[in-house]
Design a protein around this motif. Structure first.
Motif, PDB file in Angstrom:
ATOM      1  N   HIS A 178       0.883  -1.178   0.000  1.00 21.90           N
ATOM      2  CA  HIS A 178       0.000   0.000   0.000  1.00 21.90           C
ATOM      3  C   HIS A 178       0.915   1.220   0.000  1.00 21.90           C
ATOM      4  O   HIS A 178       1.347   1.721   1.010  1.00 21.90           O
ATOM      5  CB  HIS A 178      -0.978  -0.018   1.182  1.00 21.90           C
ATOM      6  N   GLN A 200      -2.519   0.585  -4.230  1.00 23.94           N
ATOM      7  CA  GLN A 200      -1.786  -0.570  -3.741  1.00 23.94           C
ATOM      8  C   GLN A 200      -1.210  -1.321  -4.934  1.00 23.94           C
ATOM      9  O   GLN A 200      -1.952  -1.861  -5.751  1.00 23.94           O
ATOM     10  CB  GLN A 200      -2.717  -1.463  -2.919  1.00 23.94           C
ATOM     11  N   CYS A 203      -1.600  -6.699  -4.110  1.00 22.37           N
ATOM     12  CA  CYS A 203      -2.622  -6.940  -3.098  1.00 22.37           C
ATOM     13  C   CYS A 203      -2.947  -8.418  -2.961  1.00 22.37           C
ATOM     14  O   CYS A 203      -3.442  -9.047  -3.905  1.00 22.37           O
ATOM     15  CB  CYS A 203      -3.886  -6.164  -3.433  1.00 22.37           C
ATOM     16  N   ASN A 212      -5.623  -3.833   4.967  1.00 21.47           N
ATOM     17  CA  ASN A 212      -5.312  -2.594   4.260  1.00 21.47           C
ATOM     18  C   ASN A 212      -6.500  -1.645   4.231  1.00 21.47           C
ATOM     19  O   ASN A 212      -6.351  -0.428   4.388  1.00 21.47           O
ATOM     20  CB  ASN A 212      -4.839  -2.884   2.835  1.00 21.47           C
TER      21      ASN A 212
END
Length: 299
Positions: A178, A200, A203, A212
Motif C-alpha cells: 500500500h 496498492q 494486493c 489494508n
C-alpha cells in the motif's frame, strides 16, 4: 474475490507459491456516519491492524514494539532471514519471545529496514556538503506536511504520502504494497469532507486486503479529525490484485458466506497531533463477523 479466483491469470510469482491475478481494480467506501470497511464474512483482527497503523506513525521499523502488544503480522520476514542466515530452524514463537526479551537480538534480527513508517515520517534527504560531497540532510515528515497542506490549501492536488522510495527498496524486508495515499477535499468550512485514495501496487486479497482497507479508513479518519473535516470516501485502487493458489479453501469458505451488518469506527479522543493517538482512542461497534479463516502467508 470471486472475480479474481474465476477470471485471474494463473502465474508464478516471487514467493514460488503461484497466484491468480487481475490488474487494475477499484473499490469505493462511504466513511460517513462512522462507517468502516470491515469484512463480516470472516473475522478481521482490526485491533492488530489498528496497532500496526499507529506503529507506522511512530516511524519505527523494528517488530519489537508490535510483538510487545501481541501483534505478530510482521514476524514472517525477519524470521525467514534469521533462519536463512544462521541455519537455526527456530520456532516462530521462540523467535518472537527472544525479540521481546533481548534488546540486542531485537536490534539485530527484528529490524525490517526502512519500511512504511520510516518513509512516512522520516523520508531521507541528501545535500551537497562544503567539500562538494553529499551529506545527509533532515528527514521529511510527509504526514505532518500533508496535514498542514490540507489546512492551508484544501483545494490542492499534492496532498500525498508516498512509501515507494526507489533508492531504499533493496534495504526493505518487503517493499511497500500500500504505497501511495492521496487526499482530496470536497466542500468548505464546516461542510468540508476528506476523501482518501489508496493505490496498492500488490494486493493479497485473502489476507492483506482486509487489513489494508481498515488501516486506510483509520488513517483517513485521523487525518480528517486533525484537519477539522468530516470523513468522506475511501477509494482503493489495486495494481496486481491476486489470490494465492494455496488459499483455495479460504476462498471457497468465504465465498459461501453472506455479508451481514454494518460496523462503525468511532474516535473516542482527538489528540493535539496525529502522532499522539493511542489504541484506546478507537472503538469498533456493531461488528459481529463470522468465524476466522486461516491460511498461510506467502513470504
Amino acid at each position: 474475490m470471486r472475480h479474481v479466483w474465476e477470471h485471474g491469470d494463473e502465474r508464478m510469482d516471487r514467493t514460488g507459491v503461484g497466484t491468480r491475478s487481475v490488474f487494475g481494480t477499484m473499490l469505493r467506501f462511504d466513511l460517513s456516519g462512522g462507517r468502516v470497511p470491515l469484512l463480516t464474512t470472516k473475522r478481521v483482527y482490526w485491533k492488530a491492524a489498528a496497532r500496526e497503523m499507529l506503529w507506522f506513525l511512530t516511524g519505527s521499523t523494528n517488530i519489537r514494539p508490535l510483538l510487545e502488544q501481541g501483534v505478530t503480522i510482521w514476524s514472517d520476514w525477519p524470521l525467514a532471514r534469521y533462519r536463512r542466515e544462521t541455519g537455526d530452524a527456530i520456532a516462530q514463537e521462540d523467535f518472537e519471545a527472544r525479540i521481546v526479551a533481548e534488546e540486542d537480538f531485537a536490534r539485530r534480527w527484528g529490524d525490517l529496514g526502512p519500511v512504511y513508517g520510516k518513509q512516512w515520517v522520516d523520508w531521507p534527504t541528501y545535500r551537497y556538503g562544503p567539500d562538494g560531497r553529499y551529506e545527509k540532510g533532515p528527514g521529511i515528515n510527509q504526514v505532518s506536511q500533508v496535514i498542514e497542506s490540507l489546512k492551508a490549501d484544501p483545494g490542492g492536488r499534492r496532498h500525498i504520502i508516498e512509501g515507494w522510495n526507489v533508492a531504499e527498496l533493496d534495504r526493505m524486508a518487503l517493499p511497500p504494497c500500500h504505497k501511495t495515499y492521496q487526499f482530496h477535499v470536497i466542500g468548505s468550512g464546516r461542510d468540508a469532507r476528506l476523501n482518501c485514495l489508496l493505490y496498492q501496487r500488490s494486493c493479497d486479497v485473502a489476507l492483506g486486503l482486509p487489513f489494508n482497507l481498515f488501516g486506510a479508513a483509520m488513517l483517513c479518519r485521523m487525518v480528517a479529525a486533525q484537519t477539522s473535516m468530516r470523513p468522506g470516501e475511501l477509494i482503493w485502487a489495486g495494481g496486481d490484485t491476486h489470490l494465492y493458489l494455496n488459499h483455495a479453501e479460504l476462498v471457497r469458505t468465504q465465498l459461501a458466506r453472506e455479508p451481514a451488518g454494518e460496523p462503525r469506527l468511532a474516535l473516542v479522543r482527538v489528540p493535539e497531533t496525529i502522532f499522539d493517538y493511542r489504541f484506546e482512542d478507537f472503538a469498533v461497534t456493531d461488528y459481529a463477523p463470522q468465524g476466522p479463516i486461516r491460511a498461510p502467508v506467502a513470504v
